[in-house]
Scaffold this motif. Structure first.
Motif, short mmCIF file in Angstrom:
data_model
loop_
_atom_site.label_atom_id
_atom_site.label_comp_id
_atom_site.label_asym_id
_atom_site.label_seq_id
_atom_site.Cartn_x
_atom_site.Cartn_y
_atom_site.Cartn_z
N LEU A 71 44.51 38.89 -18.25
CA LEU A 71 45.64 38.71 -19.16
C LEU A 71 46.77 39.67 -18.82
O LEU A 71 47.94 39.34 -18.94
CB LEU A 71 45.21 38.91 -20.61
CG LEU A 71 44.48 37.76 -21.28
CD1 LEU A 71 43.91 38.20 -22.62
CD2 LEU A 71 45.37 36.57 -21.44
N PRO B 193 48.57 36.57 -15.97
CA PRO B 193 48.56 35.76 -17.19
C PRO B 193 48.69 34.26 -16.93
O PRO B 193 48.26 33.46 -17.76
CB PRO B 193 49.75 36.28 -17.99
CG PRO B 193 50.61 36.98 -17.01
CD PRO B 193 49.72 37.47 -15.92
N ARG C 117 45.74 32.50 -19.13
CA ARG C 117 46.08 31.72 -20.33
C ARG C 117 45.31 30.42 -20.41
O ARG C 117 45.22 29.81 -21.47
CB ARG C 117 47.58 31.46 -20.39
CG ARG C 117 48.10 30.59 -19.29
CD ARG C 117 49.58 30.44 -19.44
NE ARG C 117 50.19 29.81 -18.29
CZ ARG C 117 51.48 29.68 -18.16
NH1 ARG C 117 52.28 30.13 -19.10
NH2 ARG C 117 51.98 29.10 -17.11
N TRP C 118 44.72 29.98 -19.30
CA TRP C 118 43.92 28.75 -19.28
C TRP C 118 42.44 29.03 -19.53
O TRP C 118 41.67 28.09 -19.69
CB TRP C 118 44.10 28.02 -17.95
CG TRP C 118 45.52 27.66 -17.70
CD1 TRP C 118 46.38 28.27 -16.83
CD2 TRP C 118 46.27 26.64 -18.34
NE1 TRP C 118 47.61 27.69 -16.90
CE2 TRP C 118 47.59 26.67 -17.82
CE3 TRP C 118 45.98 25.69 -19.32
CZ2 TRP C 118 48.58 25.81 -18.23
CZ3 TRP C 118 46.98 24.82 -19.72
CH2 TRP C 118 48.26 24.88 -19.18
N GLY D 9 42.17 33.74 -23.11
CA GLY D 9 43.62 33.61 -23.02
C GLY D 9 44.15 32.55 -23.98
O GLY D 9 45.20 32.74 -24.60
N GLY E 66 46.57 33.12 -27.17
CA GLY E 66 47.79 32.33 -27.39
C GLY E 66 47.84 31.75 -28.80
O GLY E 66 48.91 31.72 -29.43
N LEU F 150 51.38 34.16 -22.09
CA LEU F 150 50.46 33.33 -22.86
C LEU F 150 51.12 32.01 -23.23
O LEU F 150 52.35 31.91 -23.32
CB LEU F 150 50.02 34.04 -24.13
CG LEU F 150 49.13 35.25 -23.97
CD1 LEU F 150 48.83 35.87 -25.33
CD2 LEU F 150 47.85 34.91 -23.25
N LEU F 151 50.31 31.02 -23.48
CA LEU F 151 50.81 29.74 -23.98
C LEU F 151 51.25 29.90 -25.43
O LEU F 151 50.78 30.77 -26.14
CB LEU F 151 49.71 28.68 -23.89
CG LEU F 151 49.22 28.30 -22.50
CD1 LEU F 151 47.99 27.41 -22.61
CD2 LEU F 151 50.31 27.60 -21.72
N ALA G 163 48.11 26.37 -26.63
CA ALA G 163 46.92 27.23 -26.54
C ALA G 163 45.79 26.65 -27.37
O ALA G 163 44.62 26.68 -26.96
CB ALA G 163 47.25 28.64 -27.00
#
Length: 178
Positions: free
Chosen positions: A122, A126, A130-131, A135, A139, A148-149, A154
């Motif tokens: 992260l 990132p 984020r996936w 993460g 989000g 992040l989303l 997210a």
């Protein structure tokens, strides 16, 4: 922490050898449903206890002006995302508990791997992190980390992880003899 707590509702009973008896007496679908409902409740309880403990510690350690800003209405707008992330994390942990059904291995997967791999990712990568499950949960909670989303995408990523793990758990459990 909610992920570990969600896995605990399955792995601890598996550890003590009572999971087989529960499934035989009540049926797999009823036990599965009950465990997921318990995990959701545990996720909510985890975040509520965390908020209370954090709030009490902050009340005694922060200066009065900072505490007022922290408790202002603007600072509570992310609470919905935090509660949702905690609940989804617990459900994710429950799925991992059903898949692995070994207390120590699931504990390592739910506590150590996110701390050792996902959290550093992260900070350093990132776009990849984020996936990943942590993460996506970060989000949803709108943590102040770059890359992040947004909460809705997210949530969808986290839902994808949750559905994949849940379907994997169901497929594994249907093939197992209890």
């Amino acid at each position: 922490m909610a992920t570990f707590a969600g896995s605990y509702v399955v792995t601890r009973e598996s550890y003590y050898g009572t999971l087989r008896r529960s499934v035989v007496m009540s049926g797999l679908s009823q036990v599965l449903t009950a465990k997921y409902m318990a995990a959701a409740f545990v996720g909510l309880a985890t975040i509520l206890i965390g908020i209370v403990l954090w709030g009490v510690s902050m009340a005694f350690s922060l200066p009065h002006g900072v505490l007022e800003q922290l408790l202002a209405a603007e600072s509570w707008h992310q609470m919905t995302g935090v509660v949702l992330a905690s609940t989804m994390g617990a459900l994710w942990g429950c799925s991992l508990g059903w898949i692995i059904r070994h207390y120590y291995a699931t504990t390592m997967l739910t506590l150590l791997i996110p701390l050792a791999l996902e959290v550093p990712l992260l900070a350093s990568a990132p776009d990849i992190a984020r996936w990943l499950p942590s993460g996506a949960l970060a989000g949803i909670a709108s943590l102040p980390l770059e890359g992040l989303l947004e909460p809705l995408p997210a949530f969808l990523v986290s839902l994808g992880w949750l559905l994949a793990a849940g379907l994997c758990a169901v497929r594994i459990l249907r093939g197992r003899e209890f």
